[in-house]
Motif scaffolding. Sequence first.
Motif, short mmCIF file in Angstrom:
data_model
loop_
_atom_site.label_atom_id
_atom_site.label_comp_id
_atom_site.label_asym_id
_atom_site.label_seq_id
_atom_site.Cartn_x
_atom_site.Cartn_y
_atom_site.Cartn_z
N ARG A 79 -0.12 -36.81 -29.83
CA ARG A 79 -0.22 -35.91 -30.98
C ARG A 79 -0.28 -36.70 -32.28
O ARG A 79 -1.08 -36.40 -33.16
N THR A 106 -3.71 -38.72 -20.59
CA THR A 106 -4.92 -38.68 -21.39
C THR A 106 -6.09 -39.36 -20.67
O THR A 106 -7.16 -39.44 -21.21
N THR A 124 1.87 -27.00 -30.18
CA THR A 124 1.90 -26.29 -28.90
C THR A 124 3.24 -25.59 -28.77
O THR A 124 4.25 -26.04 -29.30
N SER A 156 -3.53 -36.39 -34.71
CA SER A 156 -3.20 -35.38 -35.72
C SER A 156 -3.96 -35.55 -37.03
O SER A 156 -4.01 -34.61 -37.83
N THR A 209 -2.43 -30.17 -33.51
CA THR A 209 -1.99 -30.34 -32.12
C THR A 209 -0.69 -29.63 -31.80
O THR A 209 0.04 -30.03 -30.90
#
Length: 50
Positions: free
Chosen positions: A28, A49, A39, A32, A37
Amino acid sequence: MSPTPNSLPHSAFDTGVLPRHQQFSAWREAVSVIFDTQTAESRDAGFGTA
């Protein structure tokens, strides 16, 4: 990051080297500057990732 002929510059980011509870926050922070980002879900269980 090493460009090849006829390709766009890019970079790679792998959270796999971090402890699972730090993976999402590291990702993040890295993206960013471009994306929002936030959640509602906890990501302490890990975040891949690759």
